[in-house]
Design an enzyme around this catalytic site. Structure first.
Site, PDB file in Angstrom:
ATOM      1  N   PHE A 129      35.228  36.505  40.153  1.00 43.38           N
ATOM      2  CA  PHE A 129      34.541  35.207  40.166  1.00 43.38           C
ATOM      3  C   PHE A 129      33.057  35.445  40.358  1.00 43.38           C
ATOM      4  O   PHE A 129      32.643  36.103  41.309  1.00 43.38           O
ATOM      5  CB  PHE A 129      35.063  34.292  41.286  1.00 43.38           C
ATOM      6  CG  PHE A 129      34.414  32.930  41.234  1.00 43.38           C
ATOM      7  CD1 PHE A 129      34.832  31.971  40.321  1.00 43.38           C
ATOM      8  CD2 PHE A 129      33.348  32.613  42.069  1.00 43.38           C
ATOM      9  CE1 PHE A 129      34.217  30.727  40.246  1.00 43.38           C
ATOM     10  CE2 PHE A 129      32.721  31.368  41.999  1.00 43.38           C
ATOM     11  CZ  PHE A 129      33.154  30.422  41.091  1.00 43.38           C
ATOM     12  N   ASP A 216      28.286  42.171  43.094  1.00 45.56           N
ATOM     13  CA  ASP A 216      28.249  40.757  43.477  1.00 45.56           C
ATOM     14  C   ASP A 216      28.724  40.654  44.926  1.00 45.56           C
ATOM     15  O   ASP A 216      29.922  40.676  45.204  1.00 45.56           O
ATOM     16  CB  ASP A 216      29.142  39.936  42.538  1.00 45.56           C
ATOM     17  CG  ASP A 216      29.159  38.447  42.904  1.00 45.56           C
ATOM     18  OD1 ASP A 216      28.698  38.090  44.014  1.00 45.56           O
ATOM     19  OD2 ASP A 216      29.646  37.649  42.085  1.00 45.56           O
ATOM     20  N   LYS A 245      25.893  32.756  49.588  1.00 51.85           N
ATOM     21  CA  LYS A 245      26.727  32.117  50.622  1.00 51.85           C
ATOM     22  C   LYS A 245      26.232  32.264  52.076  1.00 51.85           C
ATOM     23  O   LYS A 245      25.580  31.372  52.589  1.00 51.85           O
ATOM     24  CB  LYS A 245      28.167  32.587  50.483  1.00 51.85           C
ATOM     25  CG  LYS A 245      28.833  32.056  49.208  1.00 51.85           C
ATOM     26  CD  LYS A 245      30.343  32.157  49.230  1.00 51.85           C
ATOM     27  CE  LYS A 245      30.990  31.334  48.132  1.00 51.85           C
ATOM     28  NZ  LYS A 245      31.291  32.057  46.898  1.00 51.85           N
TER      29      LYS A 245
HETATM   30  C1  LIG Z   1      30.980  31.797  45.514  1.00 49.30           C
HETATM   31  C2  LIG Z   1      30.727  32.955  44.656  1.00 49.30           C
HETATM   32  C3  LIG Z   1      29.814  32.896  43.587  1.00 49.30           C
HETATM   33  C4  LIG Z   1      29.123  31.614  43.172  1.00 49.30           C
HETATM   34  O1  LIG Z   1      28.280  31.131  44.154  1.00 49.30           O
HETATM   35  P1  LIG Z   1      27.692  29.624  44.035  1.00 49.30           P
HETATM   36  O2  LIG Z   1      26.728  29.549  45.179  1.00 49.30           O
HETATM   37  O3  LIG Z   1      28.854  28.705  44.155  1.00 49.30           O
HETATM   38  O4  LIG Z   1      27.030  29.520  42.719  1.00 49.30           O
HETATM   39  C5  LIG Z   1      29.572  34.056  42.876  1.00 49.30           C
HETATM   40  N1  LIG Z   1      30.178  35.201  43.179  1.00 49.30           N
HETATM   41  C6  LIG Z   1      31.069  35.302  44.192  1.00 49.30           C
HETATM   42  C7  LIG Z   1      31.697  36.622  44.503  1.00 49.30           C
HETATM   43  C8  LIG Z   1      31.390  34.182  44.962  1.00 49.30           C
HETATM   44  O5  LIG Z   1      32.286  34.281  45.934  1.00 49.30           O
END
Ligand SMILES: *Cc1c(COP(=O)(O)O)cnc(C)c1O
Length: 394
Positions: A129, A216, A245
């Site tokens: 994701f 990421d 986050k």
């Molecule tokens: C939540 C998340 C995203 C997206 O972040 P947003 O602030 O919702 O755009 C991208 N990568 C990972 C691994 C995530 O957990």
């Protein structure tokens, strides 16, 4: 039925909170809830943390926003802190995880073009994701999230997660590959923890093939897995790392950090953001970063997460309906052998906030890093009991 003014893009639980304190949230009827989700790994310092509240209040009374047409001292301070902690060299600031990843994806493309590759391609993983914007959605390894949004952005090729041989095979057959974008642990995918040396092996492949290793750490970063960034437990450095986050504890901010050959790929005019790294969000993030590092909350997350997972193992480890209990720091999962989607609702009724991912089979907890031992015990006891009753074990 009348159309609701908020567009219907979420399936929400029917509860609204009006204040919080530490690991606790209070709803509009005065009920209290132990928050084991932290607004999806965002509020690592819990709710209404005084350091963050003070930083935001003071900054808001001085100056909120000026734009990136001007120097922003808070942004420079935050970049200094983050590069020192991470071993990276420089930082681009945006407002979310998706934007941090967009920056990384664009960076990889320019890196490829500079090498004379016309169609630079990034390897991404199944089950990943990376966000909901078009490029990050295209990078995301979830067909149902992509359905209906075709045509997707091209330039991605997919490998199974935790499969180094598959990545090697792609590289051997595709001269356009310029980067690998991967989560150190898949969060939305269901708390999937790869082999201990997975990132090390990907690092070696990137070195051998002049490709960028882009991690990421939107979810795994900011202390959650037991170190400030998860890759620090592998003793490697990525070329690019993204985070968001937990960085702002709820104030929207994202960051794309680069190192070495990735540091001068994005130059004036190639990328930007109106709000990105404004004085207010950087003040919040400075308070967050300083609190995590000064109080060694990353180490705390490592110990507390193991303690919670051991607690669940003691209470649920032998149950036939529990497939696996796993954690890396405070990313905790109880994988069930059958779907338990209703557990999020039941837990809410019993005063605990968690969520269920991984096709409805993974009970996921992402508690604040500041959770006390007593609160952790309460979490283990309450959630174990809820799962047992739900599974009709007692
Ligand atoms: C939540 C998340 C995203 C997206 O972040 P947003 O602030 O919702 O755009 C991208 N990568 C990972 C691994 C995530 O957990």
């Amino acid at each position: 039925m009348s159309i609701q003014p908020v567009m219907n893009t979420y399936s929400r639980l029917s509860v609204a909170f009006d204040h919080g304190e530490g690991c606790w949230l209070f709803d509009t009827d005065g009920n209290k809830y132990l928050d084991a989700l932290s607004g999806i790994a965002v509020c690592g310092l819990g709710h209404a943390h005084p350091a963050v509240t003070t930083a935001i209040s003071e900054q808001a009374s001085q100056l909120i926003h000026t734009s990136n047409l001007y120097t922003i001292p808070n942004q420079e301070l935050l970049a200094e802190r983050l590069t020192k902690i991470s071993g990276m060299d420089n930082v681009f600031f945006g407002n979310s995880g998706a934007e941090a990843n967009e920056a990384a994806i664009k960076l990889a493309r320019r890196y490829g073009h500079a090498k004379g590759i016309d169609k630079p391609t990034t390897i991404v993983m199944e089950g990943s994701f990376h966000g909901r914007t078009m490029a990050t959605l295209s990078a995301t390894g979830n067909r149902s999230a992509q359905a209906g949004f075709e045509p997707l952005v091209s330039g991605f090729v997919r490998a199974p997660y935790n499969d180094v041989a598959a990545v090697k095979n792609i590289i051997a057959n595709n001269a356009d590959v310029v980067a690998i974008l991967v989560e150190p642990i898949q969060g939305e995918g269901g708390v999937i923890i790869p082999a201990d040396d997975y990132l090390n092996q990907l690092r070696e492949l990137c070195d051998a093939n002049d490709m960028l290793l882009m991690l990421d750490e939107v979810q795994t970063g900011n202390g959650r897995t037991g170190s400030y960034f998860a890759y620090q437990q592998n003793n490697i450095l990525p070329d690019v790392v993204t985070t968001a986050k937990g960085l702002g504890n709820g104030v929207p901010i994202g960051a794309c950090l680069a190192r070495g050959k990735a540091t001068e790929v994005l130059v004036p005019g190639t990328h930007g953001s109106t709000y990105g790294g404004n004085p207010l969000c950087c003040a919040a993030a400075l308070a967050v970063v300083d609190t995590i590092t000064n109080e060694k909350l990353d180490q705390r997350a490592g110990k507390l997460g193991d303690m919670i997972a051991d607690g669940f193992r003691a209470q649920l480890g032998d149950a036939s309906y529990v497939k696996e209990i796993r954690n890396k720091g405070l990313m905790i999962a109880i994988e069930l052998s059958e779907a338990g989607t209703e557990l999020a609702v039941l837990s809410k009724v019993k005063g605990v906030l968690l969520n269920v991912t991984g096709g409805g089979k993974v009970v996921r907890m992402l508690p604040p890093l500041v959770m006390s031992d007593t609160e952790a015990e309460l979490l283990v006891n309450t959630v174990s009991r809820i799962i047992k009753v739900y599974m009709a074990d007692e």
